[in-house]
Design a protein around this motif. Sequence first.
Motif, PDB file in Angstrom:
ATOM      1  N   TRP A 404       0.818  -1.216   0.000  1.00 21.53           N
ATOM      2  CA  TRP A 404       0.000   0.000   0.000  1.00 21.53           C
ATOM      3  C   TRP A 404       0.853   1.268   0.000  1.00 21.53           C
ATOM      4  CZ3 TRP A 404      -1.030  -4.162   3.330  1.00 21.53           C
ATOM      5  CH2 TRP A 404      -2.172  -4.900   3.004  1.00 21.53           C
ATOM      6  N   ASP A 406       1.615   3.484  -2.336  1.00 22.42           N
ATOM      7  CA  ASP A 406       0.981   4.650  -2.965  1.00 22.42           C
ATOM      8  C   ASP A 406      -0.101   5.240  -2.074  1.00 22.42           C
ATOM      9  OD1 ASP A 406       2.613   4.316  -5.149  1.00 22.42           O
ATOM     10  OD2 ASP A 406       1.128   3.221  -6.336  1.00 22.42           O
ATOM     11  N   LYS A 407      -0.861   4.376  -1.431  1.00 20.08           N
ATOM     12  CA  LYS A 407      -1.922   4.823  -0.536  1.00 20.08           C
ATOM     13  C   LYS A 407      -1.351   5.557   0.668  1.00 20.08           C
ATOM     14  CE  LYS A 407      -6.107   4.677   1.443  1.00 20.08           C
ATOM     15  NZ  LYS A 407      -7.294   5.379   0.925  1.00 20.08           N
ATOM     16  N   LYS A 410      -0.467   9.299   0.655  1.00 22.28           N
ATOM     17  CA  LYS A 410      -1.564  10.273   0.604  1.00 22.28           C
ATOM     18  C   LYS A 410      -2.233  10.495   1.958  1.00 22.28           C
ATOM     19  CE  LYS A 410      -2.608   8.762  -4.124  1.00 22.28           C
ATOM     20  NZ  LYS A 410      -3.613   8.087  -4.990  1.00 22.28           N
ATOM     21  N   PHE A 419      -5.719   3.291   8.957  1.00 17.04           N
ATOM     22  CA  PHE A 419      -5.575   2.417   7.789  1.00 17.04           C
ATOM     23  C   PHE A 419      -4.769   1.164   8.133  1.00 17.04           C
ATOM     24  CE2 PHE A 419      -3.257   1.163   3.897  1.00 17.04           C
ATOM     25  CZ  PHE A 419      -4.337   0.864   3.084  1.00 17.04           C
TER      26      PHE A 419
END
Length: 456
Positions: A404, A406-407, A410, A419
Amino acid sequence: MMNKKEEREDLNHNHSSIPTSPVSSIDSRFNQTLRNVQGLLKGRSFPGKVLITRRTDPIDYPTLLSPGIRSPTDNNCGPSNNMDDSVEKEAHIRSQTNTDSDYSKLKTSTSTNESATKEVQKSTMGARATDSARILKFTKELSAPAVILDKLRELAWSGVPPYLRPSVWRLLLGYAPPNSDRRDGVLRRKRLEYLDCVAQFYDVSDNERTDEEINMLRQISVDCPRTVPDVAFFQQAEVQKSLERILYTWAIRHPASGYVQGINDLLTPFLVVFLSEHLKDGLDKWSMLSLSVEDISNIEADCYWCLSKFLEGMQDHYTFAQPGIQRLVFKLKELVRRIDEPVSRHMEEQGLEFLQFAFRWFNCLLIREIPFHLINRLWDTYLAEGDALPDFLVYIFASFLLTWSDKLLKLDFQEMVMFLQHLPTQNWTYTELEVVLSRAYMWHSMFESCPSHLAS
């Protein structure tokens, strides 16, 4: 003559006299964070306000590496000679799981059709584990007069056919001997030994227990209903009683650590695998009421001895202050920094400490992070790694985290905490797990000859 209670008190006194202390160079904030994170094992969410606090000052992590590791300035080595092999293995694993991708798509499009969904789940057992040629290799190895464990480990790393798992796991852990003519005798003797231990330690009144033992048994009885709460099978009273018996007997026999929350999770894969020799259909249809007392005793004995063997190589994960886990969390942080510097920098800037999410990963070995039906496949690889598992966990967890990447870039601090505490793995199939493992294998092959990549 001392009675059993006095003998155990004397044993515990002698053990407690051994000096143990946390690493002195860890600052008070690190220890406070550790204590708060340990508390999360009582439930499935982060406790308290101290943990959910942005870190504004850098933590002075201790140097937990061995003296022989070189400094970063000495790190002139590139990928190891095993790089080609690792890439080839990853490509092979992915090619073998192409079929799984097709079935995953089919599962999404037919989610309202229960029978189709069950068929897809059956089909996604992993192409590597169910490949007919591999099954023949497993059968050949297991039928030999003396099993060659190195060959068995190589086969098991990429998955074991479910019906062979009990036999393979017993062999990989050294519980069952490689020589076939000794195997039945050894298992029979070890199962009787477990029965004796239960009679000596568990099947006694509280009057024969120390206060410490009473408190430990009480904690285990509280934790058993919390074990894998989203799987109905583990809510059966008979299952929880078996968990309690095994865990308490193990804790009494291993006073260096005793019972630590999280060990209850580590017991569940063994229970499911050894029950599978006696119960058919799916886990959701199992009932221990259909088993004889002798079968239950043998299953518990196998679980007890395999758990004991499994934890031999990571005892310091569960002793005072859990220094083994602290050390691996530190290595994970350094590895992520080497592999994905933008993600590492972002987490650092947001004040997120690896200990806040990775402690549970190492303590429960991802059992709480991925769907339970994938756990046995993951543990095929764990057991195949043998004594090298603790170090390889760092690569698996780095691969898991960077799934994750890339997630994560952000998200701010609070978003990352939430998360990482509730990762979207509920729809994972064997395909996603195989990718995590193959990537971990590749990174390990690249870095294994360059230990200074974990130097701060």
